[in-house]
Design an enzyme around this catalytic site. Structure first.
Site, PDB file in Angstrom:
ATOM      1  CD  GLU A  63      84.840  37.847  39.553  1.00  0.00           C
ATOM      2  OE1 GLU A  63      85.251  37.297  40.589  1.00  0.00           O
ATOM      3  OE2 GLU A  63      84.463  37.209  38.556  1.00  0.00           O
ATOM      4  CD  GLU A 120      89.714  35.921  39.572  1.00  0.00           C
ATOM      5  OE1 GLU A 120      90.397  36.695  38.863  1.00  0.00           O
ATOM      6  OE2 GLU A 120      88.666  36.277  40.134  1.00  0.00           O
TER       7      GLU A 120
HETATM    8  N1  CO8 Z   1      91.524  34.367  50.384  1.00  0.00           N
HETATM    9  C1  CO8 Z   1      91.884  33.975  51.612  1.00  0.00           C
HETATM   10  N2  CO8 Z   1      92.767  34.645  52.389  1.00  0.00           N
HETATM   11  C2  CO8 Z   1      93.332  35.742  51.864  1.00  0.00           C
HETATM   12  C3  CO8 Z   1      92.998  36.208  50.588  1.00  0.00           C
HETATM   13  C4  CO8 Z   1      92.048  35.473  49.834  1.00  0.00           C
HETATM   14  N3  CO8 Z   1      91.649  35.869  48.609  1.00  0.00           N
HETATM   15  N4  CO8 Z   1      93.736  37.323  50.345  1.00  0.00           N
HETATM   16  C5  CO8 Z   1      94.482  37.542  51.448  1.00  0.00           C
HETATM   17  N5  CO8 Z   1      94.237  36.590  52.366  1.00  0.00           N
HETATM   18  C6  CO8 Z   1      94.820  36.449  53.688  1.00  0.00           C
HETATM   19  C7  CO8 Z   1      96.276  35.946  53.607  1.00  0.00           C
HETATM   20  O1  CO8 Z   1      96.309  34.556  53.493  1.00  0.00           O
HETATM   21  C8  CO8 Z   1      96.835  36.459  54.935  1.00  0.00           C
HETATM   22  O2  CO8 Z   1      96.388  35.603  55.942  1.00  0.00           O
HETATM   23  P1  CO8 Z   1      97.430  35.175  57.154  1.00  0.00           P
HETATM   24  O3  CO8 Z   1      97.780  36.459  57.827  1.00  0.00           O
HETATM   25  O4  CO8 Z   1      96.611  34.248  57.987  1.00  0.00           O
HETATM   26  O5  CO8 Z   1      98.601  34.556  56.476  1.00  0.00           O
HETATM   27  C9  CO8 Z   1      96.113  37.793  55.138  1.00  0.00           C
HETATM   28  O6  CO8 Z   1      94.938  37.741  54.298  1.00  0.00           O
HETATM   29  C10 CO8 Z   1      96.939  38.978  54.708  1.00  0.00           C
HETATM   30  O7  CO8 Z   1      97.363  38.758  53.383  1.00  0.00           O
HETATM   31  P2  CO8 Z   1      98.903  38.867  52.915  1.00  0.00           P
HETATM   32  O8  CO8 Z   1      99.817  38.524  54.042  1.00  0.00           O
HETATM   33  O9  CO8 Z   1      99.052  38.100  51.644  1.00  0.00           O
HETATM   34  O10 CO8 Z   1      98.995  40.439  52.645  1.00  0.00           O
HETATM   35  P3  CO8 Z   1      99.971  41.177  51.624  1.00  0.00           P
HETATM   36  O11 CO8 Z   1      99.841  42.625  51.918  1.00  0.00           O
HETATM   37  O12 CO8 Z   1     101.319  40.583  51.627  1.00  0.00           O
HETATM   38  O13 CO8 Z   1      99.335  40.892  50.172  1.00  0.00           O
HETATM   39  C11 CO8 Z   1      97.542  40.710  48.568  1.00  0.00           C
HETATM   40  C12 CO8 Z   1      98.052  41.395  49.855  1.00  0.00           C
HETATM   41  C13 CO8 Z   1      98.426  41.139  47.391  1.00  0.00           C
HETATM   42  C14 CO8 Z   1      96.099  41.158  48.358  1.00  0.00           C
HETATM   43  C15 CO8 Z   1      97.631  39.173  48.745  1.00  0.00           C
HETATM   44  O14 CO8 Z   1      97.008  38.822  49.976  1.00  0.00           O
HETATM   45  C16 CO8 Z   1      96.965  38.404  47.654  1.00  0.00           C
HETATM   46  O15 CO8 Z   1      97.506  38.264  46.562  1.00  0.00           O
HETATM   47  N6  CO8 Z   1      95.740  37.863  47.924  1.00  0.00           N
HETATM   48  C17 CO8 Z   1      95.032  37.032  46.984  1.00  0.00           C
HETATM   49  C18 CO8 Z   1      94.415  37.839  45.876  1.00  0.00           C
HETATM   50  C19 CO8 Z   1      93.740  36.935  44.855  1.00  0.00           C
HETATM   51  O16 CO8 Z   1      94.379  36.124  44.201  1.00  0.00           O
HETATM   52  N7  CO8 Z   1      92.421  37.076  44.725  1.00  0.00           N
HETATM   53  C20 CO8 Z   1      91.635  36.275  43.833  1.00  0.00           C
HETATM   54  C21 CO8 Z   1      91.056  35.118  44.586  1.00  0.00           C
HETATM   55  S1  CO8 Z   1      90.208  33.969  43.555  1.00  0.00           S
HETATM   56  C22 CO8 Z   1      88.721  34.725  43.266  1.00  0.00           C
HETATM   57  O17 CO8 Z   1      88.442  35.809  43.719  1.00  0.00           O
HETATM   58  C23 CO8 Z   1      87.794  33.972  42.409  1.00  0.00           C
HETATM   59  C24 CO8 Z   1      86.382  34.578  42.396  1.00  0.00           C
HETATM   60  C25 CO8 Z   1      85.425  33.662  41.705  1.00  0.00           C
HETATM   61  C26 CO8 Z   1      85.195  32.413  42.515  1.00  0.00           C
HETATM   62  C27 CO8 Z   1      84.287  31.497  41.818  1.00  0.00           C
HETATM   63  C28 CO8 Z   1      83.853  30.333  42.716  1.00  0.00           C
HETATM   64  C29 CO8 Z   1      84.422  29.009  42.360  1.00  0.00           C
END
Ligand code: CO8
Length: 263
Positions: free
Chosen positions: A114, A134
Site C-alpha cells: 500500500e 490481509e
Molecule cells: N507485523 C508484525 N511482525 C511481523 C510482520 C508484521 N506484518 N511480518 C513479519 N513480522 C515479524 C515476525 O513475527 C517475525 O518476528 P519474530 O522473529 O519475533 O518471530 C519476524 O518479523 C520475521 O518474520 P518471519 O519469521 O515470519 O519471516 P519469514 O521469512 O518466515 O516470513 C513473511 C516472511 C512471509 C513476510 C512473513 O513474516 C509474513 O507473512 N508476514 C506477514 C505479512 C502480512 O500478512 N502482512 C499484512 C499485514 S496486515 C496489513 O498490512 C494491514 C494494513 C492496513 C491496516 C489498517 C489498520 C487497521
C-alpha cells in the site's frame, strides 16, 4: 529529528527514507507512522529536496505490512482510527510536490504494497514480493490498497489478488504494471539513484507541474484534465526554467535550471 524506526538522509538534493525495524521486517507500527509523518513534514518544508526515495532496512523486507501484533489488540474504533491515520499519511506522501520512488528491496506485503502504491513509481529487486494478503488474517487492506490497486491494475485483477491474498514476485508485478523496473538486488539502489538524479537535474517547476497535472488528471474527465494541463503549462512558462531551457536548446548548450520565477 529523533527517529528510532526510520532512517532519513538527504544527499545532493535526494532524500532517502528507510523503514528501519528489520527484526519485524519493517512492519508499520504506530510509532513508525508518527515518525513517518514527521519526515513528511520535513520533506514538505525543505525546498532543496528534489526527489524522495523509500526503501527498507535489512536484506529481507521493504515493509511486511502493518504490525500484526498491534492490529491483533485493536477494537473496531481504534482500528478505524489507525486505518484513517495511515490513509491520511499515505495521501500526504502521494501529494508531495516532488517525485517519490519506492525502491522495493524485499517483502512488500499489506501496508508495504500500500505504501509503495502511494509512491509515484516503483523499482523492485528480483527478490521483492508484493501482495495484499490481509484476507488471510480475516481483515482487508486498510491503508488505501483496495482503492489504489484497483485504479492501477484494474478492478478484476485487484479483486482476484485481494480475494485470494495471493502474493506475487516482482516479475509478475512488473507485468501487472505495479512495478516499472525489476533490478538485480545489488543494483536496485544504484538504478533508483540513477533515475532520481536524472529527475533532480530537471527544472523543479516543470517536474512539479507535470506531477500535479498527471495526479489531478487521473480522476477527472479528459477535457477537465487537459484544461488543468494548459494552466500548469502556462505556469511553467512564467518560470525562469522555461526561458533557460528553451534558450539553452537554441544556443546548443546544457540548461542550468534554478527552479525560480521571473521577478
Ligand atoms: N507485523 C508484525 N511482525 C511481523 C510482520 C508484521 N506484518 N511480518 C513479519 N513480522 C515479524 C515476525 O513475527 C517475525 O518476528 P519474530 O522473529 O519475533 O518471530 C519476524 O518479523 C520475521 O518474520 P518471519 O519469521 O515470519 O519471516 P519469514 O521469512 O518466515 O516470513 C513473511 C516472511 C512471509 C513476510 C512473513 O513474516 C509474513 O507473512 N508476514 C506477514 C505479512 C502480512 O500478512 N502482512 C499484512 C499485514 S496486515 C496489513 O498490512 C494491514 C494494513 C492496513 C491496516 C489498517 C489498520 C487497521
Amino acid at each position: 529529528m529523533n527517529l528510532e524506526n526510520l532512517i532519513f538522509s538527504v544527499d545532493n538534493r535526494i532524500a532517502t527514507l528507510t523503514f528501519n525495524r528489520p527484526k519485524a521486517l519493517n512492519a508499520l507500527n504506530q510509532a513508525l507512522l508518527e515518525e513517518f509523518s514527521t519526515v513528511i513534514d520535513e520533506v514538505e518544508k525543505n525546498q532543496d529536496i528534489r526527489v524522495l526515495i523509500l526503501t527498507g532496512a535489512g536484506e529481507k523486507a521493504f515493509v511486511a505490512g502493518a504490525d500484526i501484533s498491534e492490529l491483533a489488540k485493536m477494537n473496531p474504533l481504534l482500528a478505524k482510527k489507525f486505518a484513517t491515520k495511515g490513509q491520511k499519511l499515505f495521501s500526504r506522501l502521494e501529494s508531495l510536490p516532488i517525485p517519490v520512488i519506492a525502491a522495493v528491496n524485499g517483502f512488500a506485503l499489506g501496508g508495504g504494497t500500500e505504501v509503495s502504491l502511494a509512491c509515484d513509481f516503483i523499482y523492485a529487486s528480483e527478490k521483492a514480493v508484493f501482495g495484499l494478503p490481509e484476507i488471510t488474517l480475516g481483515i482487508i487492506p486498510g491503508f488505501g490498497g483496495t482503492q489504489r490497486l484497483a485504479r492501477l491494475i484494474g478492478t478484476n485483477m485487484a479483486k482476484e489478488l485481494i480475494f485470494t491474498g495471493r502474493t506475487i514476485p516482482a516479475k509478475d508485478a512488473e507485468v501487472y504494471g505495479i512495478v516499472n523496473k525489476v533490478c538485480a538486488p545489488e543494483s536496485l539502489m544504484e538504478e533508483v539513484l540513477k533515475t532520481a538524479k536524472a529527475i533532480a537535474a530537471k527544472g523543479s517547476v516543470s517536474i512539479r507541474a507535470a506531477k500535479e497535472s498527471i495526479s489531478c488528471g487521473k480522476d477527472v474527465d479528459l477535457e477537465t484534465g487537459c484544461r488543468f494541463e494548459a494552466d500548469a503549462f502556462a505556469l511553467c512558462m512564467a518560470s525562469k526554467d522555461a526561458a533557460e531551457g528553451t534558450s539553452a536548446f537554441l544556443e546548443k548548450r546544457k540548461a542550468i535550471f534554478t527552479g525560480t520565477f521571473a521577478d
